[in-house]
Design a protein around this motif. Structure first.
Motif, PDB file in Angstrom:
ATOM      1  N   GLU A   1       2.660 -41.579  52.255  1.00 36.62           N
ATOM      2  CA  GLU A   1       1.325 -41.877  51.945  1.00 36.62           C
ATOM      3  C   GLU A   1       0.457 -41.889  53.110  1.00 36.62           C
ATOM      4  O   GLU A   1       0.734 -42.438  54.252  1.00 36.62           O
ATOM      5  N   PHE A   2      -0.957 -41.130  53.007  1.00 38.05           N
ATOM      6  CA  PHE A   2      -1.680 -41.023  54.081  1.00 38.05           C
ATOM      7  C   PHE A   2      -3.228 -41.589  53.397  1.00 38.05           C
ATOM      8  O   PHE A   2      -3.470 -41.259  52.706  1.00 38.05           O
ATOM      9  N   VAL A   3      -3.684 -42.073  54.421  1.00 37.29           N
ATOM     10  CA  VAL A   3      -5.293 -42.405  54.198  1.00 37.29           C
ATOM     11  C   VAL A   3      -5.865 -41.493  55.269  1.00 37.29           C
ATOM     12  O   VAL A   3      -5.807 -41.450  56.518  1.00 37.29           O
ATOM     13  N   ILE A   4      -6.550 -40.375  54.795  1.00 36.76           N
ATOM     14  CA  ILE A   4      -7.219 -39.495  55.601  1.00 36.76           C
ATOM     15  C   ILE A   4      -8.875 -39.517  55.957  1.00 36.76           C
ATOM     16  O   ILE A   4      -9.497 -39.762  54.872  1.00 36.76           O
ATOM     17  N   TYR A   5      -8.933 -39.631  57.192  1.00 40.88           N
ATOM     18  CA  TYR A   5     -10.411 -39.868  57.436  1.00 40.88           C
ATOM     19  C   TYR A   5     -10.794 -38.544  58.094  1.00 40.88           C
ATOM     20  O   TYR A   5     -10.282 -37.745  58.833  1.00 40.88           O
ATOM     21  N   GLY A   6     -12.242 -38.374  58.081  1.00 43.19           N
ATOM     22  CA  GLY A   6     -13.020 -37.129  58.540  1.00 43.19           C
ATOM     23  C   GLY A   6     -14.293 -37.266  58.962  1.00 43.19           C
ATOM     24  O   GLY A   6     -14.919 -38.148  58.335  1.00 43.19           O
ATOM     25  N   THR A   7     -14.625 -36.872  60.083  1.00 43.05           N
ATOM     26  CA  THR A   7     -15.809 -37.136  60.675  1.00 43.05           C
ATOM     27  C   THR A   7     -16.366 -35.453  61.175  1.00 43.05           C
ATOM     28  O   THR A   7     -15.669 -34.682  61.274  1.00 43.05           O
TER      29      THR A   7
END
Length: 352
Positions: A29-35
């Motif tokens: 399981e991943f929590v994906i962050y993007g900026t």
């Protein structure tokens, strides 16, 4: 354990890599962050957490990255913007417990980012009896007089030439020198073009006494290939997928021993870890190097159709986990279509 993974300013195709990581075969399981500086960035729709980042560079950007990792408890950082500079500051990220998917050799990163330096390194290897890949004929110039001299030297055998910045990504700054580009028939028959006449190029370059280093090199008129490569932390090559760029949007996943051998030799010499890309183009039956990208390529998701989940496997290797034997599926011809993505919507509906 849920892993927080952050992608800073990337190409829009990073959305595919996010999905490949999210739907991984190990069900990690991943929590994906993007900026990204642009609030309408399309890959925000594929992130669990997204937001704008400041449009800054250099050491100031490094500090932003460190602060972002701390504030969001990031475990893995996958940089594109400033990835060369970031590779020189890995110790700062290690101190806060962040692993970075980047080649840890900052000097090697800088050399691969500089096409002329990479060409010189490969030529030195060839001079010492270690041939890896053919280099196009080229010159490096930074003023109009040098450009004129390079053009005269390289074009004397009617060689078709092109120009591109020594440091740059993709096709930015690439131009084919074609004297037909200044004609009325060319203007009327061409929608858009990467062509420029010699006279126009000289006129533009003469507007500055000096400009950033520019490559003048032979134009390669054959098929272009991207070779997507996966390697372990020590740079040992695990697999290489040649991806042929056909007509229009056609791509072919091709088993090409000649190109795979280039990847094997490149990996043996430079020990690039995790994921990298080699771009070559043919001329007269010979593959010649365009550039090496020590990161996930813009078209990597196409190569993933060979049953190789490059983004997730690279993350797995970064975390020190072993991979089972890989058996890529070759012989695929693929294409893609545009897909509309709703970035935002108003809740209210109007009855008509």
């Amino acid at each position: 354990m849920v892993i927080n993974i952050w992608f800073n300013r990337w190409f829009s195709t990073v959305s595919h890599y996010m999905e490949l990581i999210r739907h991984n075969p190990d069900q990690q399981e991943f929590v994906i962050y993007g900026t990204h500086p642009n609030p309408d960035t399309v890959y925000f729709k594929y992130c669990d957490v997204s937001g704008t980042e400041p449009d800054i560079e250099g050491e100031e950007y490094i500090q932003f990255c460190l602060d972002y990792c701390i504030q969001n408890q990031i475990h893995i950082f996958v940089p594109r913007k400033e990835n060369v500079l970031i590779s020189h500051h890995l110790d700062k990220f290690e101190e806060i417990g962040v692993k970075i998917l980047v080649c840890p050799d900052g000097e090697l990163m800088a050399m691969m980012d500089d096409k002329a330096a990479m060409y010189r390194s490969l030529q030195n290897e060839e001079n010492e009896g270690n041939f890896i890949v053919t280099i196009p004929s080229y010159r490096i110039v930074n003023n109009a007089k040098e450009f004129q001299q390079a053009y005269a030297e390289l074009s004397k055998d009617n060689m078709k030439l092109c120009i591109k910045p020594v440091i740059g990504e993709g096709a930015s700054g690439f131009r084919i020198i074609d004297n037909n580009a200044d004609t009325i028939p060319f203007i009327f028959s061409t929608a858009s073009s990467q062509k420029i006449s010699y006279e126009t190029a000289v006129k533009i370059l003469q507007t500055q006494e000096h400009f950033p280093d520019l490559m003048v090199l032979e134009y390669l008129d054959g098929y272009e290939y991207s070779i997507d490569c996966l390697a372990d932390a020590d740079g040992t090559l695990l697999t290489a997928i040649p991806r042929k760029k056909g007509n229009g949007r056609i791509r072919e996943i091709e088993y090409n021993e000649e190109l795979i051998e280039i990847a094997v030799k490149m990996a043996a010499q430079y020990k690039i870890p995790y994921v990298f890309n080699i771009q070559v183009k043919y001329k007269d039956g010979v593959p010649k190097l365009l550039e090496i990208n020590p990161r996930m390529s813009g078209g990597l998701h196409i190569s993933c159709l060979a049953d190789i989940n490059f983004p997730y496997y690279a993350i797995k290797l970064l975390l020190g986990h072993p991979l089972e034997a890989l058996y890529p599926k070759f012989g695929l011809k693929v294409t893609h279509i545009e897909q509309a993505v709703i970035l935002s919507s108003e809740e209210s509906a109007v009855l008509v």
